[in-house]
Design an enzyme around this catalytic site. Structure first.
Site, mmCIF file in Angstrom:
data_model
loop_
_atom_site.group_PDB
_atom_site.id
_atom_site.type_symbol
_atom_site.label_atom_id
_atom_site.label_comp_id
_atom_site.label_asym_id
_atom_site.label_seq_id
_atom_site.Cartn_x
_atom_site.Cartn_y
_atom_site.Cartn_z
ATOM 1 N N CYS A 115 40.738 33.571 41.437
ATOM 2 C CA CYS A 115 40.754 34.916 40.885
ATOM 3 C C CYS A 115 39.672 34.976 39.810
ATOM 4 O O CYS A 115 39.736 34.241 38.817
ATOM 5 C CB CYS A 115 42.134 35.164 40.274
ATOM 6 S SG CYS A 115 42.233 36.662 39.307
ATOM 7 N N CYS A 119 34.925 39.156 43.111
ATOM 8 C CA CYS A 119 36.380 39.315 43.107
ATOM 9 C C CYS A 119 36.801 38.731 44.445
ATOM 10 O O CYS A 119 36.191 39.059 45.476
ATOM 11 C CB CYS A 119 36.774 40.784 43.001
ATOM 12 S SG CYS A 119 38.515 41.085 43.400
HETATM 13 N N1 DGL Z 1 41.162 38.845 43.253
HETATM 14 C C1 DGL Z 1 41.120 38.896 41.839
HETATM 15 C C2 DGL Z 1 39.737 38.661 41.299
HETATM 16 O O1 DGL Z 1 39.037 37.825 41.864
HETATM 17 C C3 DGL Z 1 41.952 39.985 41.155
HETATM 18 C C4 DGL Z 1 41.793 41.364 41.675
HETATM 19 C C5 DGL Z 1 42.761 42.326 41.006
HETATM 20 O O2 DGL Z 1 43.978 42.142 41.165
HETATM 21 O O3 DGL Z 1 42.304 43.245 40.308
HETATM 22 O O4 DGL Z 1 39.316 39.206 40.323
#
Ligand code: DGL
Length: 270
Positions: free
Chosen positions: A80, A190
Protein backbone atom coordinates in the site's frame (compact mmCIF):
# COMPACT_ATOMS: atom_id res chain seq x y z
CA UNK A 1 11.52 -3.47 19.43
CA UNK A 2 12.54 -5.78 16.63
CA UNK A 3 14.64 -8.72 17.77
CA UNK A 4 16.35 -9.68 14.58
CA UNK A 5 17.49 -13.15 15.60
CA UNK A 6 14.24 -14.96 16.28
CA UNK A 7 12.47 -15.19 12.91
CA UNK A 8 11.27 -18.58 11.78
CA UNK A 9 12.10 -18.82 8.08
CA UNK A 10 9.11 -21.13 7.49
CA UNK A 11 6.56 -18.71 8.91
CA UNK A 12 4.39 -16.64 6.53
CA UNK A 13 5.03 -13.43 4.64
CA UNK A 14 2.11 -11.11 5.43
CA UNK A 15 0.65 -8.46 3.13
CA UNK A 16 -1.80 -5.69 3.83
CA UNK A 17 -3.69 -3.02 1.96
CA UNK A 18 -7.07 -1.28 2.17
CA UNK A 19 -8.59 -3.88 -0.18
CA UNK A 20 -7.69 -5.82 -3.30
CA UNK A 21 -4.86 -3.47 -4.36
CA UNK A 22 -2.13 -5.35 -2.51
CA UNK A 23 -2.97 -8.46 -4.53
CA UNK A 24 -1.12 -6.82 -7.44
CA UNK A 25 2.00 -7.07 -5.25
CA UNK A 26 1.28 -10.53 -3.82
CA UNK A 27 0.84 -11.73 -7.40
CA UNK A 28 4.35 -10.63 -8.35
CA UNK A 29 5.97 -11.90 -5.13
CA UNK A 30 4.32 -15.32 -5.48
CA UNK A 31 5.66 -15.66 -9.01
CA UNK A 32 9.25 -15.40 -7.82
CA UNK A 33 8.75 -17.03 -4.38
CA UNK A 34 6.18 -19.76 -5.11
CA UNK A 35 7.03 -21.96 -2.10
CA UNK A 36 6.41 -19.38 0.64
CA UNK A 37 3.33 -19.25 2.88
CA UNK A 38 1.25 -16.08 2.58
CA UNK A 39 -1.16 -14.11 4.72
CA UNK A 40 -3.19 -11.21 3.33
CA UNK A 41 -5.28 -8.62 5.17
CA UNK A 42 -7.55 -6.29 3.16
CA UNK A 43 -8.87 -3.54 5.43
CA UNK A 44 -11.96 -3.05 3.31
CA UNK A 45 -13.99 -1.47 6.14
CA UNK A 46 -11.56 1.48 6.12
CA UNK A 47 -11.06 1.79 2.38
CA UNK A 48 -10.06 4.23 0.90
CA UNK A 49 -6.89 4.74 2.93
CA UNK A 50 -5.99 7.64 0.63
CA UNK A 51 -8.65 9.81 2.32
CA UNK A 52 -7.65 8.97 5.91
CA UNK A 53 -5.54 10.98 8.39
CA UNK A 54 -2.14 9.88 9.63
CA UNK A 55 -3.61 9.12 13.07
CA UNK A 56 -6.22 6.83 11.52
CA UNK A 57 -3.65 5.05 9.34
CA UNK A 58 -1.40 4.52 12.38
CA UNK A 59 -4.28 3.01 14.31
CA UNK A 60 -5.30 0.62 11.51
CA UNK A 61 -1.70 -0.42 10.81
CA UNK A 62 -1.00 -1.10 14.49
CA UNK A 63 -3.95 -3.51 14.79
CA UNK A 64 -3.00 -5.30 11.59
CA UNK A 65 0.67 -5.53 12.59
CA UNK A 66 -0.27 -6.99 16.01
CA UNK A 67 -2.38 -9.62 14.25
CA UNK A 68 0.54 -10.43 11.94
CA UNK A 69 2.83 -10.75 14.97
CA UNK A 70 0.36 -13.17 16.61
CA UNK A 71 0.47 -15.21 13.42
CA UNK A 72 4.27 -15.33 13.71
CA UNK A 73 4.89 -13.59 10.36
CA UNK A 74 8.57 -13.31 9.48
CA UNK A 75 7.97 -10.36 7.15
CA UNK A 76 5.27 -7.80 6.45
CA UNK A 77 4.83 -6.22 3.04
CA UNK A 78 3.22 -2.78 3.08
CA UNK A 79 1.49 -3.45 -0.24
CA UNK A 80 0.00 0.00 0.00
CA UNK A 81 1.66 3.21 -1.15
CA UNK A 82 -0.48 5.30 1.19
CA UNK A 83 0.67 3.68 4.45
CA UNK A 84 4.25 3.42 3.13
CA UNK A 85 4.17 7.17 2.43
CA UNK A 86 2.39 8.33 5.56
CA UNK A 87 3.24 5.96 8.45
CA UNK A 88 6.31 3.85 7.55
CA UNK A 89 8.79 6.20 9.24
CA UNK A 90 6.77 6.05 12.47
CA UNK A 91 6.30 2.27 12.60
CA UNK A 92 9.60 0.88 11.35
CA UNK A 93 11.56 -1.03 13.98
CA UNK A 94 8.59 -1.27 16.36
CA UNK A 95 7.33 -4.77 15.50
CA UNK A 96 8.82 -8.22 15.51
CA UNK A 97 9.11 -8.85 11.78
CA UNK A 98 10.91 -7.53 8.73
CA UNK A 99 8.99 -4.63 7.23
CA UNK A 100 8.96 -3.81 3.51
CA UNK A 101 7.37 -0.51 2.34
CA UNK A 102 6.66 -0.14 -1.36
CA UNK A 103 7.61 3.53 -1.97
CA UNK A 104 10.98 3.46 -0.18
CA UNK A 105 11.85 0.07 -1.72
CA UNK A 106 11.46 1.21 -5.35
CA UNK A 107 12.54 4.88 -5.17
CA UNK A 108 16.16 4.20 -6.10
CA UNK A 109 15.18 2.24 -9.20
CA UNK A 110 12.75 4.96 -10.31
CA UNK A 111 15.44 7.58 -9.67
CA UNK A 112 17.77 5.68 -11.98
CA UNK A 113 15.44 5.73 -14.99
CA UNK A 114 17.08 7.47 -17.94
CA UNK A 115 14.37 10.13 -18.09
CA UNK A 116 13.84 13.72 -16.99
CA UNK A 117 10.08 13.82 -16.39
CA UNK A 118 8.26 11.25 -14.27
CA UNK A 119 4.53 11.21 -13.52
CA UNK A 120 3.09 9.58 -10.38
CA UNK A 121 -0.57 8.61 -10.11
CA UNK A 122 -1.45 7.98 -6.45
CA UNK A 123 -3.97 8.61 -3.68
CA UNK A 124 -4.51 12.01 -2.12
CA UNK A 125 -2.60 11.04 1.06
CA UNK A 126 0.38 9.72 -0.93
CA UNK A 127 0.55 12.85 -3.10
CA UNK A 128 0.10 15.20 -0.12
CA UNK A 129 2.89 13.42 1.79
CA UNK A 130 5.37 14.16 -1.02
CA UNK A 131 6.96 10.76 -0.24
CA UNK A 132 7.70 9.79 -3.85
CA UNK A 133 9.34 13.16 -4.52
CA UNK A 134 11.40 13.00 -1.32
CA UNK A 135 12.54 9.40 -1.74
CA UNK A 136 13.43 9.81 -5.43
CA UNK A 137 15.29 13.08 -4.76
CA UNK A 138 17.59 11.20 -2.33
CA UNK A 139 19.03 9.37 -5.34
CA UNK A 140 18.39 11.82 -8.19
CA UNK A 141 17.47 15.41 -7.39
CA UNK A 142 17.32 16.34 -11.08
CA UNK A 143 14.39 14.19 -12.18
CA UNK A 144 11.16 16.21 -12.33
CA UNK A 145 8.32 14.39 -10.57
CA UNK A 146 4.67 15.25 -11.26
CA UNK A 147 2.27 13.83 -8.68
CA UNK A 148 -1.43 13.54 -9.41
CA UNK A 149 -4.23 12.31 -7.22
CA UNK A 150 -6.96 10.18 -8.87
CA UNK A 151 -9.93 10.40 -6.51
CA UNK A 152 -12.18 7.79 -8.14
CA UNK A 153 -9.78 5.06 -9.16
CA UNK A 154 -9.72 3.00 -5.94
CA UNK A 155 -13.53 2.89 -5.93
CA UNK A 156 -13.60 1.86 -9.59
CA UNK A 157 -11.32 -1.08 -8.79
CA UNK A 158 -13.10 -2.14 -5.59
CA UNK A 159 -16.47 -1.93 -7.35
CA UNK A 160 -15.07 -3.83 -10.32
CA UNK A 161 -16.41 -1.30 -12.86
CA UNK A 162 -13.23 -0.51 -14.80
CA UNK A 163 -14.89 -1.05 -18.16
CA UNK A 164 -18.07 0.94 -17.63
CA UNK A 165 -18.43 4.03 -19.83
CA UNK A 166 -18.37 6.37 -16.85
CA UNK A 167 -15.19 4.80 -15.40
CA UNK A 168 -13.38 4.92 -18.74
CA UNK A 169 -14.28 8.64 -19.04
CA UNK A 170 -12.94 9.35 -15.54
CA UNK A 171 -9.70 7.44 -16.15
CA UNK A 172 -9.17 9.12 -19.53
CA UNK A 173 -9.78 12.57 -18.11
CA UNK A 174 -7.26 12.02 -15.26
CA UNK A 175 -4.75 10.66 -17.75
CA UNK A 176 -5.24 13.64 -20.10
CA UNK A 177 -4.51 15.98 -17.22
CA UNK A 178 -1.28 14.11 -16.38
CA UNK A 179 -0.21 14.05 -20.05
CA UNK A 180 -0.22 17.86 -20.08
CA UNK A 181 3.04 17.57 -18.05
CA UNK A 182 4.67 15.54 -20.85
CA UNK A 183 5.90 12.73 -18.60
CA UNK A 184 8.14 10.13 -20.23
CA UNK A 185 6.91 7.46 -17.78
CA UNK A 186 4.04 7.32 -15.29
CA UNK A 187 4.26 5.31 -12.06
CA UNK A 188 1.08 3.59 -10.89
CA UNK A 189 1.75 4.71 -7.32
CA UNK A 190 -1.24 3.03 -5.72
CA UNK A 191 -1.41 -0.74 -5.68
CA UNK A 192 -5.01 -0.64 -6.91
CA UNK A 193 -4.09 1.11 -10.16
CA UNK A 194 -2.45 -1.77 -12.06
CA UNK A 195 -5.97 -3.24 -12.23
CA UNK A 196 -6.67 -0.34 -14.65
CA UNK A 197 -3.71 -0.83 -16.98
CA UNK A 198 -5.85 -2.17 -19.84
CA UNK A 199 -8.04 0.93 -19.80
CA UNK A 200 -5.05 3.28 -19.50
CA UNK A 201 -3.34 1.52 -22.40
CA UNK A 202 -6.23 2.42 -24.70
CA UNK A 203 -5.16 6.06 -24.47
CA UNK A 204 -1.36 5.94 -24.05
CA UNK A 205 1.32 3.35 -24.81
CA UNK A 206 1.35 0.52 -22.25
CA UNK A 207 5.15 0.90 -21.87
CA UNK A 208 4.59 4.37 -20.49
CA UNK A 209 3.15 2.93 -17.25
CA UNK A 210 5.32 1.50 -14.47
CA UNK A 211 3.90 -0.96 -11.98
CA UNK A 212 6.42 -0.71 -9.10
CA UNK A 213 5.30 -4.15 -7.84
CA UNK A 214 7.82 -5.88 -10.11
CA UNK A 215 10.84 -4.10 -8.65
CA UNK A 216 9.31 -4.27 -5.18
CA UNK A 217 8.95 -8.06 -5.41
CA UNK A 218 12.58 -8.40 -6.51
CA UNK A 219 13.73 -6.19 -3.61
CA UNK A 220 11.78 -8.36 -1.13
CA UNK A 221 13.25 -11.58 -2.53
CA UNK A 222 16.73 -10.11 -2.47
CA UNK A 223 16.45 -9.05 1.17
CA UNK A 224 14.88 -12.32 2.41
CA UNK A 225 17.62 -14.27 0.61
CA UNK A 226 20.36 -12.09 2.05
CA UNK A 227 18.87 -12.46 5.54
CA UNK A 228 18.66 -16.28 5.26
CA UNK A 229 14.88 -16.12 5.61
CA UNK A 230 13.59 -18.07 2.61
CA UNK A 231 11.30 -20.97 3.49
CA UNK A 232 13.20 -24.23 3.37
CA UNK A 233 10.82 -26.92 4.59
CA UNK A 234 9.13 -28.99 1.93
CA UNK A 235 5.52 -28.37 2.94
CA UNK A 236 3.27 -26.99 0.17
CA UNK A 237 2.67 -23.26 0.08
CA UNK A 238 -0.52 -22.11 1.86
CA UNK A 239 -2.40 -18.80 1.72
CA UNK A 240 -4.89 -17.15 4.07
CA UNK A 241 -7.01 -14.10 3.24
CA UNK A 242 -8.78 -11.84 5.74
CA UNK A 243 -10.90 -8.73 5.23
CA UNK A 244 -12.55 -6.28 7.64
CA UNK A 245 -15.83 -6.19 5.68
CA UNK A 246 -17.63 -7.84 2.80
CA UNK A 247 -15.56 -10.93 1.90
CA UNK A 248 -17.83 -11.62 -1.07
CA UNK A 249 -17.05 -8.29 -2.69
CA UNK A 250 -13.32 -8.82 -2.11
CA UNK A 251 -13.56 -12.17 -3.84
CA UNK A 252 -15.35 -10.83 -6.89
CA UNK A 253 -13.16 -7.71 -7.25
CA UNK A 254 -9.98 -9.79 -7.01
CA UNK A 255 -11.10 -12.08 -9.82
CA UNK A 256 -9.98 -9.80 -12.62
CA UNK A 257 -6.42 -10.07 -11.41
CA UNK A 258 -5.84 -12.85 -8.90
CA UNK A 259 -7.07 -16.40 -8.36
CA UNK A 260 -7.78 -16.71 -4.62
CA UNK A 261 -6.83 -20.21 -3.47
CA UNK A 262 -8.94 -19.82 -0.30
CA UNK A 263 -12.16 -18.08 0.73
CA UNK A 264 -11.51 -14.68 2.35
CA UNK A 265 -12.55 -14.62 6.03
CA UNK A 266 -14.12 -11.71 7.88
CA UNK A 267 -11.83 -10.48 10.69
CA UNK A 268 -12.63 -7.24 12.53
CA UNK A 269 -10.33 -5.88 15.25
CA UNK A 270 -11.81 -4.22 18.41
N1 DGL B 1 -3.83 0.58 -2.50
C1 DGL B 1 -3.45 1.58 -1.57
C2 DGL B 1 -2.29 2.40 -2.05
O1 DGL B 1 -1.40 1.83 -2.66
C3 DGL B 1 -4.58 2.33 -0.86
C4 DGL B 1 -5.66 2.88 -1.72
C5 DGL B 1 -6.78 3.49 -0.90
O2 DGL B 1 -7.43 2.74 -0.14
O3 DGL B 1 -7.00 4.71 -0.99
O4 DGL B 1 -2.18 3.57 -1.82
Amino acid sequence: MTTLDNFDKNSPIAFFDSGVGGLTVLNKVKKILPDENYLYYGDTAHMPYGEKTKAQLLEYSDKIFKFFEEKGSKAVVMACNTTSSVVYNDVKGKYNFKLYPVVQSVAQILAGLPIERLGIFATRATIDSGAYQKEIAKYNPDIKVFGQHCPQWVHIVEENTANSRRSVEIIKSDLDKMLENNPEKIVLGCTHYPFLIDVLSKFAPREMFIDPAIDFANAIKHDLTKSGLLKDDKTPSVEEFYVSSNPRNFKSASKMFYELTKEPELLVFD
